[in-house]
Design a protein around this motif. Sequence first.
Motif, PDB file in Angstrom:
ATOM      1  N   THR A  41       0.859  -1.078   0.112  1.00  0.00           N
ATOM      2  CA  THR A  41       0.125   0.147  -0.039  1.00  0.00           C
ATOM      3  C   THR A  41       0.904   1.271   0.013  1.00  0.00           C
ATOM      4  O   THR A  41       0.303   2.308  -0.044  1.00  0.00           O
ATOM      5  CB  THR A  41      -0.926   0.231   1.288  1.00  0.00           C
ATOM      6  OG1 THR A  41       0.124  -0.057   2.262  1.00  0.00           O
ATOM      7  CG2 THR A  41      -1.712  -1.116   1.322  1.00  0.00           C
ATOM      8  N   ALA A  42       2.339   1.000   0.168  1.00  0.00           N
ATOM      9  CA  ALA A  42       3.130   2.259   0.108  1.00  0.00           C
ATOM     10  C   ALA A  42       4.443   1.979   0.084  1.00  0.00           C
ATOM     11  O   ALA A  42       4.765   0.688   0.108  1.00  0.00           O
ATOM     12  CB  ALA A  42       3.148   3.007   1.515  1.00  0.00           C
ATOM     13  N   HIS A  43       5.128   2.909  -0.580  1.00  0.00           N
ATOM     14  CA  HIS A  43       6.577   2.601  -0.961  1.00  0.00           C
ATOM     15  C   HIS A  43       7.607   2.632   0.337  1.00  0.00           C
ATOM     16  O   HIS A  43       8.677   2.112   0.370  1.00  0.00           O
ATOM     17  CB  HIS A  43       7.140   3.445  -1.996  1.00  0.00           C
ATOM     18  CG  HIS A  43       6.459   3.315  -3.447  1.00  0.00           C
ATOM     19  ND1 HIS A  43       6.722   2.322  -4.288  1.00  0.00           N
ATOM     20  CD2 HIS A  43       5.366   4.139  -3.907  1.00  0.00           C
ATOM     21  CE1 HIS A  43       6.010   2.529  -5.286  1.00  0.00           C
ATOM     22  NE2 HIS A  43       5.197   3.645  -5.128  1.00  0.00           N
ATOM     23  N   ARG A  44       7.197   3.083   1.103  1.00  0.00           N
ATOM     24  CA  ARG A  44       7.783   3.209   2.438  1.00  0.00           C
ATOM     25  C   ARG A  44       7.826   2.007   3.403  1.00  0.00           C
ATOM     26  O   ARG A  44       6.971   1.273   3.191  1.00  0.00           O
ATOM     27  CB  ARG A  44       7.562   4.489   3.344  1.00  0.00           C
ATOM     28  CG  ARG A  44       6.156   4.417   4.026  1.00  0.00           C
ATOM     29  CD  ARG A  44       5.695   5.701   4.649  1.00  0.00           C
ATOM     30  NE  ARG A  44       4.278   5.480   5.274  1.00  0.00           N
ATOM     31  CZ  ARG A  44       3.068   5.755   4.591  1.00  0.00           C
ATOM     32  NH1 ARG A  44       3.265   5.942   3.389  1.00  0.00           N
ATOM     33  NH2 ARG A  44       1.844   5.729   5.279  1.00  0.00           N
ATOM     34  N   HIS A  58       7.339  -1.786  -5.024  1.00  0.00           N
ATOM     35  CA  HIS A  58       6.076  -1.126  -5.759  1.00  0.00           C
ATOM     36  C   HIS A  58       4.821  -1.023  -5.074  1.00  0.00           C
ATOM     37  O   HIS A  58       4.664  -1.551  -4.102  1.00  0.00           O
ATOM     38  CB  HIS A  58       5.847  -2.396  -7.111  1.00  0.00           C
ATOM     39  CG  HIS A  58       6.997  -2.518  -7.894  1.00  0.00           C
ATOM     40  ND1 HIS A  58       7.833  -2.918  -7.767  1.00  0.00           N
ATOM     41  CD2 HIS A  58       7.111  -1.810  -9.419  1.00  0.00           C
ATOM     42  CE1 HIS A  58       8.720  -2.940  -8.863  1.00  0.00           C
ATOM     43  NE2 HIS A  58       8.348  -2.086  -9.819  1.00  0.00           N
ATOM     44  N   GLY A  59       3.990  -0.310  -5.518  1.00  0.00           N
ATOM     45  CA  GLY A  59       2.575   0.146  -5.152  1.00  0.00           C
ATOM     46  C   GLY A  59       1.479  -0.756  -5.707  1.00  0.00           C
ATOM     47  O   GLY A  59       1.668  -1.382  -6.659  1.00  0.00           O
ATOM     48  N   LEU A  60       0.317  -0.608  -5.050  1.00  0.00           N
ATOM     49  CA  LEU A  60      -0.801  -1.724  -5.489  1.00  0.00           C
ATOM     50  C   LEU A  60      -1.259  -1.162  -7.066  1.00  0.00           C
ATOM     51  O   LEU A  60      -1.619  -2.086  -7.759  1.00  0.00           O
ATOM     52  CB  LEU A  60      -1.925  -1.361  -4.697  1.00  0.00           C
ATOM     53  CG  LEU A  60      -1.762  -2.076  -3.293  1.00  0.00           C
ATOM     54  CD1 LEU A  60      -3.332  -1.740  -2.276  1.00  0.00           C
ATOM     55  CD2 LEU A  60      -1.440  -3.382  -3.231  1.00  0.00           C
ATOM     56  N   ALA A  61      -0.955   0.019  -7.192  1.00  0.00           N
ATOM     57  CA  ALA A  61      -1.272   0.469  -8.682  1.00  0.00           C
ATOM     58  C   ALA A  61      -0.290  -0.193  -9.728  1.00  0.00           C
ATOM     59  O   ALA A  61      -0.894  -0.253 -10.904  1.00  0.00           O
ATOM     60  CB  ALA A  61      -0.988   2.093  -8.817  1.00  0.00           C
ATOM     61  N   THR A  68       1.142 -12.097 -13.327  1.00  0.00           N
ATOM     62  CA  THR A  68       0.547 -12.980 -12.388  1.00  0.00           C
ATOM     63  C   THR A  68       0.633 -12.141 -11.083  1.00  0.00           C
ATOM     64  O   THR A  68       1.685 -11.501 -10.946  1.00  0.00           O
ATOM     65  CB  THR A  68       1.279 -14.379 -12.372  1.00  0.00           C
ATOM     66  OG1 THR A  68       1.471 -15.211 -13.473  1.00  0.00           O
ATOM     67  CG2 THR A  68       0.771 -15.263 -11.420  1.00  0.00           C
ATOM     68  N   VAL A  69      -0.563 -12.177 -10.564  1.00  0.00           N
ATOM     69  CA  VAL A  69      -0.679 -11.383  -9.431  1.00  0.00           C
ATOM     70  C   VAL A  69      -0.624 -12.729  -8.288  1.00  0.00           C
ATOM     71  O   VAL A  69      -1.653 -13.407  -8.334  1.00  0.00           O
ATOM     72  CB  VAL A  69      -1.649 -10.603  -9.099  1.00  0.00           C
ATOM     73  CG1 VAL A  69      -1.949  -9.800  -7.754  1.00  0.00           C
ATOM     74  CG2 VAL A  69      -1.578  -9.494 -10.212  1.00  0.00           C
ATOM     75  N   ILE A  70       0.076 -12.708  -7.101  1.00  0.00           N
ATOM     76  CA  ILE A  70      -0.088 -13.579  -6.209  1.00  0.00           C
ATOM     77  C   ILE A  70      -0.511 -12.786  -4.693  1.00  0.00           C
ATOM     78  O   ILE A  70       0.267 -11.992  -4.396  1.00  0.00           O
ATOM     79  CB  ILE A  70       1.164 -14.408  -5.840  1.00  0.00           C
ATOM     80  CG1 ILE A  70       1.603 -15.073  -7.318  1.00  0.00           C
ATOM     81  CG2 ILE A  70       1.085 -15.482  -4.686  1.00  0.00           C
ATOM     82  CD1 ILE A  70       2.984 -16.082  -7.162  1.00  0.00           C
ATOM     83  N   VAL A  71      -1.564 -13.253  -4.051  1.00  0.00           N
ATOM     84  CA  VAL A  71      -1.878 -12.641  -2.746  1.00  0.00           C
ATOM     85  C   VAL A  71      -1.559 -13.433  -1.860  1.00  0.00           C
ATOM     86  O   VAL A  71      -2.262 -14.729  -1.575  1.00  0.00           O
ATOM     87  CB  VAL A  71      -3.268 -12.210  -2.781  1.00  0.00           C
ATOM     88  CG1 VAL A  71      -3.586 -11.541  -1.430  1.00  0.00           C
ATOM     89  CG2 VAL A  71      -3.717 -11.290  -3.650  1.00  0.00           C
ATOM     90  N   ALA A  72      -0.698 -13.478  -0.972  1.00  0.00           N
ATOM     91  CA  ALA A  72       0.000 -14.397  -0.093  1.00  0.00           C
ATOM     92  C   ALA A  72      -0.778 -14.768   0.903  1.00  0.00           C
ATOM     93  O   ALA A  72      -0.929 -15.730   1.919  1.00  0.00           O
ATOM     94  CB  ALA A  72       1.512 -14.160   0.445  1.00  0.00           C
ATOM     95  N   PRO A  86      -9.022  -4.460   2.755  1.00  0.00           N
ATOM     96  CA  PRO A  86      -8.645  -3.061   2.439  1.00  0.00           C
ATOM     97  C   PRO A  86      -9.067  -2.872   1.179  1.00  0.00           C
ATOM     98  O   PRO A  86      -8.887  -3.747   0.267  1.00  0.00           O
ATOM     99  CB  PRO A  86      -7.195  -2.981   2.308  1.00  0.00           C
ATOM    100  CG  PRO A  86      -6.748  -3.855   3.441  1.00  0.00           C
ATOM    101  CD  PRO A  86      -7.941  -4.948   3.406  1.00  0.00           C
ATOM    102  N   PRO A  87     -10.240  -2.030   0.817  1.00  0.00           N
ATOM    103  CA  PRO A  87     -10.604  -1.617  -0.615  1.00  0.00           C
ATOM    104  C   PRO A  87      -9.827  -1.265  -1.829  1.00  0.00           C
ATOM    105  O   PRO A  87     -10.003  -1.610  -2.708  1.00  0.00           O
ATOM    106  CB  PRO A  87     -11.875  -0.292  -0.344  1.00  0.00           C
ATOM    107  CG  PRO A  87     -11.322   0.130   0.989  1.00  0.00           C
ATOM    108  CD  PRO A  87     -10.585  -0.943   1.870  1.00  0.00           C
ATOM    109  N   GLU A  88      -8.776  -0.693  -1.171  1.00  0.00           N
ATOM    110  CA  GLU A  88      -7.755  -0.318  -2.416  1.00  0.00           C
ATOM    111  C   GLU A  88      -7.230  -1.544  -2.654  1.00  0.00           C
ATOM    112  O   GLU A  88      -6.764  -1.645  -4.067  1.00  0.00           O
ATOM    113  CB  GLU A  88      -6.540   0.609  -1.730  1.00  0.00           C
ATOM    114  CG  GLU A  88      -5.844   0.143  -0.717  1.00  0.00           C
ATOM    115  CD  GLU A  88      -6.237   0.354   0.946  1.00  0.00           C
ATOM    116  OE1 GLU A  88      -5.515   0.626   1.804  1.00  0.00           O
ATOM    117  OE2 GLU A  88      -7.562   0.507   0.691  1.00  0.00           O
TER     118      GLU A  88
END
Length: 326
Positions: A41-44, A58-61, A68-72, A86-88
């Motif tokens: 959600t943030a680069h920091r 990287h950010g969510l954008a 391929t997107v992996i949600v662990a 989280p909606p974002e």
Amino acid sequence: MPEEIGIPSWDLYELSIPATVFGKPQPDLADPWYELWLCGTAHRSSGAGPGFSLRTTHGLADLVRADTVIVASVPDVCVDADAPVPPELTEALRAAHDAGARMVSLCTGAFALAEAGLLDGRRATAHWMHTAQLAARYPAVRVDDSVLYTDDGNVLTSAGMSAGLDLCLHLVRRDLGAHVANQLARRMVVPAHRPGGQAQFIDLSVPAADTQGLTPVLDWARANLDRPITVEDLARRAAMSPRTFYRRLQETTGTTPLQWLLNERLARAQTLLESTGLSVEKVAELSGLGTANNLRHHFLKQVGVSPSDYRKAFPSAAPPEPAAAL
């Protein structure tokens, strides 16, 4: 410790699985290898604590740019306390899916895919401890708590812990072939292939000596797949009755002797199709499946494509042997 910095140890483990499988280049196996991005959600830095920080590159954008997107995983509160995902994150997942990305979840990551609506009407799984909550919260999802992972083409889900590793190796097998996946598994000192339909919960109450005693028998079977092998043959080599061998193998691997043999024969056929120009008839013979028709039948059922179409995905394989002319 991870819990002291807000990152549960299970989540840390499951995050490390795709990082290990896809994040370290293996140029001798396949070049180019995967390019891994860690998105957040943030680069920091986040989750900072004594001696530990987690920094995303990287950010969510950036998910919309991934193949391929992996949600662990998702935070525990999203599972145990019914807190919203989280909606974002769900918005970014929908955007990636709409852009054509292959969507993958490990363990509780299925809650994020379900919240995004990407599992509606699909068969999916998660760790068996959480599948009841998943099914209750998302009734449009066909939750299966009995399997290691599911593969619905461009959407895949896995159970927890080591099942996530099985699914990641399955992705490598789909993308780069059985030989590459097998060699990578060997380097990681893990089983080369556990089919997704294998049971999540396996009763490992068998005495250790008995479990280890199966290894030489199974190694012998793998070395002799080109010959007929019966359960009686395997049981005799294990110095067990067929009934006892059947029970011990199922307790240890979660599958029956005949299904185990079929899985091994298909894995051998995949390797031969990828790396040789042998005819489909010869591949069937060397893998112990007998005839080309039998190979095609099981290949279509288990792999989803014909042996010939599977071979076309590996242009580095030797050209097929010329047919004999009289």
